[in-house]
Write a protein that holds these residues in place. Structure first.
Motif, PDB file in Angstrom:
ATOM      1  N   THR A 171       0.830  -1.203   0.000  1.00 27.91           N
ATOM      2  CA  THR A 171       0.000   0.000   0.000  1.00 27.91           C
ATOM      3  C   THR A 171       0.863   1.251   0.000  1.00 27.91           C
ATOM      4  N   ASN A 172       1.945   1.213   0.767  1.00 27.23           N
ATOM      5  CA  ASN A 172       2.865   2.356   0.795  1.00 27.23           C
ATOM      6  C   ASN A 172       3.526   2.563  -0.563  1.00 27.23           C
ATOM      7  N   LEU A 173       3.818   1.454  -1.242  1.00 20.28           N
ATOM      8  CA  LEU A 173       4.472   1.543  -2.554  1.00 20.28           C
ATOM      9  C   LEU A 173       3.515   2.033  -3.631  1.00 20.28           C
ATOM     10  N   LEU A 174       2.251   1.580  -3.560  1.00 22.07           N
ATOM     11  CA  LEU A 174       1.279   1.925  -4.598  1.00 22.07           C
ATOM     12  C   LEU A 174       0.531   3.232  -4.316  1.00 22.07           C
ATOM     13  N   THR A 180      -4.222  -0.782  -4.095  1.00 18.43           N
ATOM     14  CA  THR A 180      -3.670  -2.035  -3.585  1.00 18.43           C
ATOM     15  C   THR A 180      -4.687  -3.163  -3.687  1.00 18.43           C
ATOM     16  N   THR A 181      -5.929  -2.889  -3.302  1.00 13.89           N
ATOM     17  CA  THR A 181      -6.982  -3.900  -3.354  1.00 13.89           C
ATOM     18  C   THR A 181      -7.192  -4.392  -4.785  1.00 13.89           C
ATOM     19  N   LYS A 182      -7.217  -3.470  -5.719  1.00 15.10           N
ATOM     20  CA  LYS A 182      -7.394  -3.822  -7.129  1.00 15.10           C
ATOM     21  C   LYS A 182      -6.207  -4.630  -7.629  1.00 15.10           C
ATOM     22  N   TYR A 183      -5.011  -4.249  -7.214  1.00 13.79           N
ATOM     23  CA  TYR A 183      -3.787  -4.937  -7.630  1.00 13.79           C
ATOM     24  C   TYR A 183      -3.766  -6.372  -7.099  1.00 13.79           C
ATOM     25  N   LEU A 184      -4.059  -6.524  -5.802  1.00 10.99           N
ATOM     26  CA  LEU A 184      -4.005  -7.841  -5.169  1.00 10.99           C
ATOM     27  C   LEU A 184      -5.101  -8.781  -5.669  1.00 10.99           C
TER      28      LEU A 184
END
Length: 224
Positions: A171-174, A180-184
Motif C-alpha cells: 500500500t505504501n508503494l502503490l 492495492t486492493t485492485k492490484y491484489l
C-alpha cells in the motif's frame, strides 16, 4: 476412483511440464504470486529460526543455481516451477528476505514444520526431537502436559499476519488502499499446508492430545 484420480494428476503434471518447456519470456500472467505452506514450498523462512526444520545446508540445493537456500529439495520446489509457468523471471522471495519493490511480485511465507494448528510441529525443537518410550508413557498418565523445547516455525496464523505486513508495505508503494486492493485481486495465491497437522500432531499421541480428542473425520473438519 483412486486410479482415475492418479490419471488426472498424471495428465495435469504432463501438461504443466509441457507448458514449461514451451515457455518464452514475456509479461507474467498475474502481477504477483503469494505462497503459504510448509517445507514443501519453504524457500528459506526457517533459516534463522531455532528449529531442526531447516534446509540451508548441503545436499539440499545441490541442483539449484543458488545452492542451499533453505529449500527442502535438491532443486526447485513446486512454487518455483509455478512461478516459471506464470512467466516470472525471478523466483518469489521468502518473507524473511523480501524487501523493496520485489514484494510487488509476491512473497513466499511458507515455513517448514508449520501447520494449520499453532502447536503442530513444535516438537522439532532446537535441542532435537522429543522421544518417549512406552514405559515412560505408561508411568506418566499426565503425559499430555509434558513440555519439550519449542521449535520455531510460522504457522498459518503467523503467515497470514506476515501477509498483512506485506499488504501494508505494498500500500505504501502503490499509494493507497483502493489501488492495492485492485492490484491484489489479480494475484495468485497458493497453499500447501496441513501435513504437519497429522505427521507432527495427530499421529504423535504421546505428545499431542488431538487423536484422543477427535476422530479422524472430526479432526479433518477442525482443520478445515
Amino acid at each position: 476412483m483412486a486410479f482415475e484420480l492418479i490419471k488426472y494428476w498424471a495428465v495435469l503434471i504432463i501438461l504443466l511440464f509441457s507448458s514449461l518447456s514451451n515457455w518464452v519470456s514475456g509479461e507474467p500472467q498475474v502481477p504477483c504470486y503469494f505462497v503459504f505452506g510448509d517445507s514443501l514450498v519453504d524457500h528459506g523462512n526457517n533459516n534463522a529460526l531455532l528449529t531442526l526444520a531447516k534446509a540451508n545446508y548441503p545436499p539440499n540445493g545441490i541442483d539449484f543455481p543458488r545452492g542451499s537456500t533453505g529449500r527442502f529439495s535438491n532443486g526447485q520446489t513446486s512454487a518455483d516451477i509455478t512461478a516459471e509457468l506464470l512467466g516470472f523471471d525471478e523466483y518469489i522471495p521468502a518473507f524473511a528476505t523480501a524487501n523493496g519493490e520485489e514484494i510487488l511480485k509476491g512473497v513466499n511465507y511458507a515455513s517448514a514444520a508449520a501447520g494449520i494448528r499453532r502447536e503442530s510441529g513444535q516438537e522439532l525443537g532446537r535441542f532435537g526431537p522429543v522421544t518417549l518410550d512406552r514405559a515412560n508413557l505408561l508411568a506418566r498418565p499426565d503425559h499430555l502436559e509434558i513440555e519439550w523445547p519449542t521449535g520455531a516455525r510460522f504457522c498459518l496464523d503467523d503467515q497470514l499476519r506476515h501477509h498483512e505486513t506485506i499488504i501494508s508495505s505494498i500500500t505504501n508503494l502503490l499509494g493507497n488502499k483502493d489501488t492495492t486492493t485492485k492490484y491484489l485481486s489479480k494475484c495468485l495465491y497458493s497453499m500447501a499446508l496441513g501435513s504437519n497437522d497429522y505427521l507432527n500432531n495427530y499421529f504423535l499421541p504421546i505428545l499431542y492430545p488431538t487423536s484422543l480428542q477427535y476422530t479422524s473425520e472430526q479432526y479433518a473438519d477442525v482443520l478445515i
